[in-house]
Enzyme design. Structure first.
Site, PDB file in Angstrom:
ATOM      1  N   THR A 197       0.833  -1.207   0.000  1.00 26.99           N
ATOM      2  CA  THR A 197       0.000   0.000   0.000  1.00 26.99           C
ATOM      3  C   THR A 197       0.863   1.251   0.000  1.00 26.99           C
ATOM      4  O   THR A 197       0.590   2.215  -0.734  1.00 26.99           O
ATOM      5  CB  THR A 197      -0.930   0.003   1.226  1.00 26.99           C
ATOM      6  OG1 THR A 197      -1.750  -1.169   1.199  1.00 26.99           O
ATOM      7  CG2 THR A 197      -1.819   1.233   1.236  1.00 26.99           C
ATOM      8  N   ASP A 248      20.085   9.653   1.242  1.00 32.42           N
ATOM      9  CA  ASP A 248      21.505   9.821   0.914  1.00 32.42           C
ATOM     10  C   ASP A 248      21.794   9.722  -0.572  1.00 32.42           C
ATOM     11  O   ASP A 248      22.951   9.799  -0.990  1.00 32.42           O
ATOM     12  CB  ASP A 248      22.356   8.803   1.670  1.00 32.42           C
ATOM     13  CG  ASP A 248      22.043   7.357   1.277  1.00 32.42           C
ATOM     14  OD1 ASP A 248      21.028   7.140   0.565  1.00 32.42           O
ATOM     15  OD2 ASP A 248      22.802   6.460   1.684  1.00 32.42           O
ATOM     16  N   GLU A 269       5.582  -6.391  -4.951  1.00 34.37           N
ATOM     17  CA  GLU A 269       5.112  -6.549  -6.330  1.00 34.37           C
ATOM     18  C   GLU A 269       6.175  -7.278  -7.147  1.00 34.37           C
ATOM     19  O   GLU A 269       7.294  -6.779  -7.301  1.00 34.37           O
ATOM     20  CB  GLU A 269       4.827  -5.184  -6.950  1.00 34.37           C
ATOM     21  CG  GLU A 269       4.212  -5.225  -8.333  1.00 34.37           C
ATOM     22  CD  GLU A 269       2.758  -5.668  -8.332  1.00 34.37           C
ATOM     23  OE1 GLU A 269       2.263  -6.079  -9.394  1.00 34.37           O
ATOM     24  OE2 GLU A 269       2.125  -5.608  -7.256  1.00 34.37           O
TER      25      GLU A 269
END
EC number: 2.7.1.-
Length: 299
Positions: free
Chosen positions: A69, A218, A271
């Site tokens: 999400t 960074d 995913e």
């Protein structure tokens, strides 16, 4: 908190009946905080709700769910090109909550919700794969990807993050290393990889610190490779994080190119993405995220 601008909560449908969350939202609304709530049902809902958030003029879009999400909401936010995009708030409600946990987001819903609304918005990086798919936390390949992809939903619901480890132990006999070549800035490696972690964040797979030194502001991605032929020792190395393990290869770069002679699968914040060629690059300062002042992922 009545002076804080409106927020929109994009809530994973699996958490729609979360009673403590309903109570926390009601309490904040009673204090004068304006919180819009939208529930996702299928892929693409997060993008539509982010578009709606722009029309409503809210200053924060809160991702309520797990790493998937958070990925969907953050990916939608970085697509905004005109004007200032809303900041991202984090409300950890998933199985593992790897990104939120490593960022120091409180486990208590009421505290996490207040931070998501009123916390300082810090610029953080994201990463993009093959100029298309993005991730905010980590890309994992090899053993970790297959386990997180194949672990049954019922096992995850019952046991949480430890379910990945249990399912991995059950599948030991079927898992083999991936042969590949990985290049980056001042980095080159070729061989058999049991686990590959490319991290903007630090942990994946239900709490495993694959990239323990990664920072989200960074301008770099951290790489960790677990090499070798035997899976069981590599798994325990993942759990113990031995600094002197010869089968652990580390690197850092703003980009990495990965080539494999066969199809391999990476898990991008939950995913899966399969292929033989991957170009992974950092997107410095891609979005603003409301984080605790002592967030360990900030330099």
């Amino acid at each position: 908190m009545a002076n804080f601008p409106a927020s929109l909560l994009i809530l994973n449908g699996k958490s729609a009946d979360n009673q403590p969350l309903r109570e926390a939202i009601t309490l904040l609304r009673d204090e004068g905080i304006q919180i819009h709530v939208r529930v996702t049902w299928e892929k693409g809902d997060a993008q539509r709700y982010v578009d709606e958030a722009r029309r409503l003029g809210v200053e924060t879009v809160i991702a309520g769910g797990g790493d998937g999400t958070i990925n969907e909401v953050s990916t939608a936010l970085i697509q905004i090109r005109d004007g200032v995009a809303p900041a991202l708030g984090l409300l950890p409600l998933g199985t593992a909550n790897d990104f939120a946990t490593s960022a120091g987001i409180p486990e208590a819903l009421d505290k996490a919700l207040k931070l998501a609304i009123a916390g300082n918005a810090m610029e953080i990086d994201m990463a993009r794969v093959n100029d298309k798919t993005c991730f905010i936390n980590m890309a994992t390949g090899g053993f970790g990807t297959r386990i997180t992809t194949e672990t049954p939903e019922k096992l995850k619901a019952a046991l949480g993050g430890v379910s990945y480890l249990i399912h991995g132990l059950m599948r030991m006999d079927t898992l083999t290393p991936d042969r590949c070549e990985i290049c980056g800035e001042n980095f080159h490696w070729q061989g058999d990889a049991l686990v590959i972690g490319i991290g903007n964040g630090r942990q994946a797979g239900g709490g495993q610190q694959l990239c323990p030194t990664a920072l989200i502001n960074d301008g770099l991605l951290q790489l960790r490779i677990f090499t070798g032929e035997e899976l069981l020792p590599a798994l325990f190395s993942t759990l113990t994080q031995s600094d002197d393990n010869p089968n652990i290869i580390d690197g850092a770069s703003a980009w990495f190119d990965i080539h494999a002679p066969h199809e391999i699968t990476f898990n991008l914040d939950g995913e899966p993405l399969s292929g033989q060629e991957f170009h992974i690059e950092v997107l410095p300062g891609a979005l603003r995220c409301r984080l605790p002042p002592d967030c360990p992922l900030l330099r």
